[in-house]
Motif scaffolding. Structure first.
Motif, PDB file in Angstrom:
ATOM      1  N   PRO A 211       0.839  -1.209   0.000  1.00  9.28           N
ATOM      2  CA  PRO A 211       0.000   0.000   0.000  1.00  9.28           C
ATOM      3  C   PRO A 211       0.869   1.253   0.000  1.00  9.28           C
ATOM      4  N   VAL A 212       0.393   2.276  -0.666  1.00  8.11           N
ATOM      5  CA  VAL A 212       1.077   3.569  -0.647  1.00  8.11           C
ATOM      6  C   VAL A 212       0.759   4.257   0.670  1.00  8.11           C
ATOM      7  N   THR A 213       1.799   4.625   1.401  1.00  6.73           N
ATOM      8  CA  THR A 213       1.620   5.317   2.681  1.00  6.73           C
ATOM      9  C   THR A 213       2.004   6.784   2.586  1.00  6.73           C
ATOM     10  N   THR A 214       2.717   7.135   1.487  1.00  6.63           N
ATOM     11  CA  THR A 214       3.331   8.460   1.414  1.00  6.63           C
ATOM     12  C   THR A 214       3.320   8.957  -0.023  1.00  6.63           C
ATOM     13  N   LYS A 215       2.761  10.129  -0.244  1.00 10.82           N
ATOM     14  CA  LYS A 215       2.716  10.745  -1.566  1.00 10.82           C
ATOM     15  C   LYS A 215       3.448  12.081  -1.509  1.00 10.82           C
ATOM     16  N   ARG A 252      -1.594  16.579 -13.976  1.00  8.18           N
ATOM     17  CA  ARG A 252      -2.979  16.752 -13.540  1.00  8.18           C
ATOM     18  C   ARG A 252      -3.492  15.546 -12.757  1.00  8.18           C
ATOM     19  N   VAL A 253      -3.165  14.327 -13.227  1.00 14.23           N
ATOM     20  CA  VAL A 253      -3.770  13.146 -12.605  1.00 14.23           C
ATOM     21  C   VAL A 253      -2.858  12.469 -11.583  1.00 14.23           C
ATOM     22  N   TRP A 254      -1.550  12.712 -11.661  1.00 11.82           N
ATOM     23  CA  TRP A 254      -0.631  12.028 -10.730  1.00 11.82           C
ATOM     24  C   TRP A 254       0.560  12.947 -10.441  1.00 11.82           C
ATOM     25  N   PRO A 255       0.349  14.020  -9.683  1.00 12.35           N
ATOM     26  CA  PRO A 255       1.403  15.016  -9.484  1.00 12.35           C
ATOM     27  C   PRO A 255       2.392  14.671  -8.370  1.00 12.35           C
ATOM     28  N   HIS A 256       2.475  13.416  -8.017  1.00  9.83           N
ATOM     29  CA  HIS A 256       3.293  13.008  -6.882  1.00  9.83           C
ATOM     30  C   HIS A 256       4.063  11.740  -7.216  1.00  9.83           C
ATOM     31  N   GLU A 257       5.060  11.436  -6.381  1.00 12.27           N
ATOM     32  CA  GLU A 257       5.724  10.129  -6.403  1.00 12.27           C
ATOM     33  C   GLU A 257       5.393   9.423  -5.098  1.00 12.27           C
ATOM     34  N   ASP A 258       5.299   8.096  -5.175  1.00 13.70           N
ATOM     35  CA  ASP A 258       4.691   7.328  -4.090  1.00 13.70           C
ATOM     36  C   ASP A 258       5.696   6.416  -3.403  1.00 13.70           C
ATOM     37  N   TYR A 259       5.422   6.167  -2.116  1.00  9.82           N
ATOM     38  CA  TYR A 259       6.320   5.356  -1.298  1.00  9.82           C
ATOM     39  C   TYR A 259       5.504   4.535  -0.301  1.00  9.82           C
ATOM     40  N   HIS A 260       6.131   3.450   0.130  1.00  9.80           N
ATOM     41  CA  HIS A 260       5.589   2.649   1.227  1.00  9.80           C
ATOM     42  C   HIS A 260       6.554   2.759   2.398  1.00  9.80           C
ATOM     43  N   ARG A 261       6.052   3.201   3.541  1.00  8.28           N
ATOM     44  CA  ARG A 261       6.914   3.316   4.722  1.00  8.28           C
ATOM     45  C   ARG A 261       7.077   1.940   5.352  1.00  8.28           C
ATOM     46  N   ALA A 262       8.309   1.453   5.326  1.00 10.72           N
ATOM     47  CA  ALA A 262       8.602   0.131   5.875  1.00 10.72           C
ATOM     48  C   ALA A 262       8.960   0.188   7.351  1.00 10.72           C
ATOM     49  N   HIS A 263       9.500   1.313   7.800  1.00  9.57           N
ATOM     50  CA  HIS A 263       9.859   1.494   9.215  1.00  9.57           C
ATOM     51  C   HIS A 263       9.836   2.979   9.531  1.00  9.57           C
ATOM     52  N   PRO A 264       9.221   3.362  10.654  1.00  6.92           N
ATOM     53  CA  PRO A 264       8.394   2.526  11.527  1.00  6.92           C
ATOM     54  C   PRO A 264       7.064   2.181  10.859  1.00  6.92           C
ATOM     55  N   THR A 265       6.333   1.278  11.489  1.00  2.20           N
ATOM     56  CA  THR A 265       5.045   0.859  10.940  1.00  2.20           C
ATOM     57  C   THR A 265       4.169   2.077  10.691  1.00  2.20           C
ATOM     58  N   PRO A 266       3.635   2.209   9.475  1.00  2.00           N
ATOM     59  CA  PRO A 266       2.841   3.405   9.166  1.00  2.00           C
ATOM     60  C   PRO A 266       1.533   3.454   9.925  1.00  2.00           C
ATOM     61  N   PRO A 268      -2.515   5.350  10.146  1.00  2.00           N
ATOM     62  CA  PRO A 268      -3.646   5.357   9.212  1.00  2.00           C
ATOM     63  C   PRO A 268      -3.658   6.562   8.274  1.00  2.00           C
ATOM     64  N   LEU A 269      -2.907   7.622   8.594  1.00  2.00           N
ATOM     65  CA  LEU A 269      -2.952   8.837   7.801  1.00  2.00           C
ATOM     66  C   LEU A 269      -1.913   8.812   6.688  1.00  2.00           C
ATOM     67  N   LEU A 270      -2.295   9.313   5.520  1.00  2.00           N
ATOM     68  CA  LEU A 270      -1.375   9.401   4.393  1.00  2.00           C
ATOM     69  C   LEU A 270      -0.355  10.502   4.650  1.00  2.00           C
ATOM     70  N   GLU A 271       0.911  10.188   4.498  1.00  2.00           N
ATOM     71  CA  GLU A 271       1.971  11.191   4.647  1.00  2.00           C
ATOM     72  C   GLU A 271       2.142  11.977   3.350  1.00  2.00           C
ATOM     73  N   THR A 272       2.551  13.228   3.483  1.00  2.00           N
ATOM     74  CA  THR A 272       2.888  14.045   2.320  1.00  2.00           C
ATOM     75  C   THR A 272       4.317  14.577   2.408  1.00  2.00           C
ATOM     76  N   ASP A 273       5.083  14.066   3.354  1.00  2.00           N
ATOM     77  CA  ASP A 273       6.466  14.502   3.559  1.00  2.00           C
ATOM     78  C   ASP A 273       7.234  13.328   4.147  1.00  2.00           C
ATOM     79  N   LEU A 274       8.392  13.008   3.555  1.00  3.29           N
ATOM     80  CA  LEU A 274       9.200  11.908   4.078  1.00  3.29           C
ATOM     81  C   LEU A 274       9.710  12.189   5.488  1.00  3.29           C
ATOM     82  N   PHE A 275       9.741  13.457   5.870  1.00  2.00           N
ATOM     83  CA  PHE A 275      10.304  13.835   7.161  1.00  2.00           C
ATOM     84  C   PHE A 275       9.239  14.152   8.208  1.00  2.00           C
ATOM     85  N   THR A 276       7.999  13.776   7.928  1.00  2.00           N
ATOM     86  CA  THR A 276       6.927  13.977   8.900  1.00  2.00           C
ATOM     87  C   THR A 276       7.295  13.356  10.240  1.00  2.00           C
ATOM     88  N   GLY A 277       7.178  14.138  11.300  1.00  2.00           N
ATOM     89  CA  GLY A 277       7.433  13.633  12.644  1.00  2.00           C
ATOM     90  C   GLY A 277       8.870  13.672  13.073  1.00  2.00           C
TER      91      GLY A 277
END
Length: 280
Positions: A211-215, A252-266, A268-277
């Protein structure tokens, strides 16, 4: 203090085809971005027909290093080769070449990356998932050594002599070029009354594994991504279908690149920054 981001790849050109707009965005915003390239790509193919010549093949290792330097400059990032030998892509049933990256014991293959993590001290690390993105032995091994190094770099008892321990705080897997991405661009292209080159790809792509956790919004850097990829002149055919889809539609339809956070466990909220927290 600034954030530090380490993106680990198998070969030169991988950094420009997977998550390059993200790297360019963060570099432009002042993050210290380093690309670690496990091998020199010296056993790769020449995928640009215009450069498929004896001269290119004779000088391919040096050419690929020059291409990598050009792409890194375009992206605005630093880059380091880890000095491991390209495994090539053996035919089904053929053994790996002795001493190549994918054939080394895991601890030996991971040691240069442990040393780099302890030197660079990244807050966030990005690599491939366990499939490697596609079944090249160096991509699968890149996942394995990154997971190993991510955990081991913080343990002073492991990999002695490779620097002071450091614990990166987050690990992400690439989720770019996903089936969902291809489907969205294919459908939007057809809806615009244009011909799509993605139908054939969709017949071969399996469902997305993670699943995508981060856009990460990075459409302002898609042109930079494309320029960096084209800098790998031996590895990219400018006539490839990837360069044929409308960038306007993509933004227009996909203005982001996507990631799955493997650690720590993600969560429920979608992240929009790799450095969140995180704090530098």
């Amino acid at each position: 203090m600034t954030f530090r981001l380490l993106s680990v790849h198998a070969h030169p050109d991988d950094e420009s085809s997977k998550g390059a707009a993200t790297l360019a965005r963060y570099a432009a915003e002042g993050v210290d971005v380093l690309v670690a390239t496990c091998t020199g790509g010296e056993r790769g193919d020449v995928l640009n027909p215009a450069l498929d010549t004896p001269q290119t093949w004779a000088d391919l290792p040096a050419i690929r290093r020059r291409e990598m330097a050009a792409a890194a400059e375009i992206l605005g990032v630093r880059q380091r080769f880890l000095g491991l030998a390209d495994s090539g892509l053996p035919a089904s049933g053929e053994p790996l070449l002795e001493g190549c990256f994918a054939a080394l014991p895991l601890s030996e293959a991971a040691a240069p990356l442990v040393a780099l993590i302890r030197e660079f001290r990244p807050h966030v690390v990005i690599t491939y998932d366990e499939t490697g993105g596609y079944p090249h032995p160096d991509h699968i091994r890149t996942h394995e050594v990154t997971v190993e190094a991510f955990a081991a770099a913080a343990d002073p008892a492991r990999y002695p002599g490779t620097g002071e321990p450091w614990r990166p705080q987050k690990l992400y897997y690439q989720a770019t070029l996903s089936r969902a991405w291809f489907e969205a661009l294919h459908e939007a292209t057809l809806a615009a009354g244009l011909e799509s080159s993605m139908a054939e790809v969709l017949t071969e792509l399996p469902p997305d594994k993670f699943p995508v956790t981060t856009k990460i919004r990075c459409d302002a850097y898609f042109a930079t991504r494309d320029q960096a990829l084209l800098a790998h002149t031996t590895q990219v055919d400018p006539a490839h279908p990837f360069f044929q889809h409308s960038r306007e539609i993509e933004r227009r339809v996909w203005p982001h690149e996507d990631y799955h956070r493997a650690h720590p466990t993600p969560g429920p909220l979608l992240e929009t920054d790799l450095f969140t927290g995180l704090t530098p």
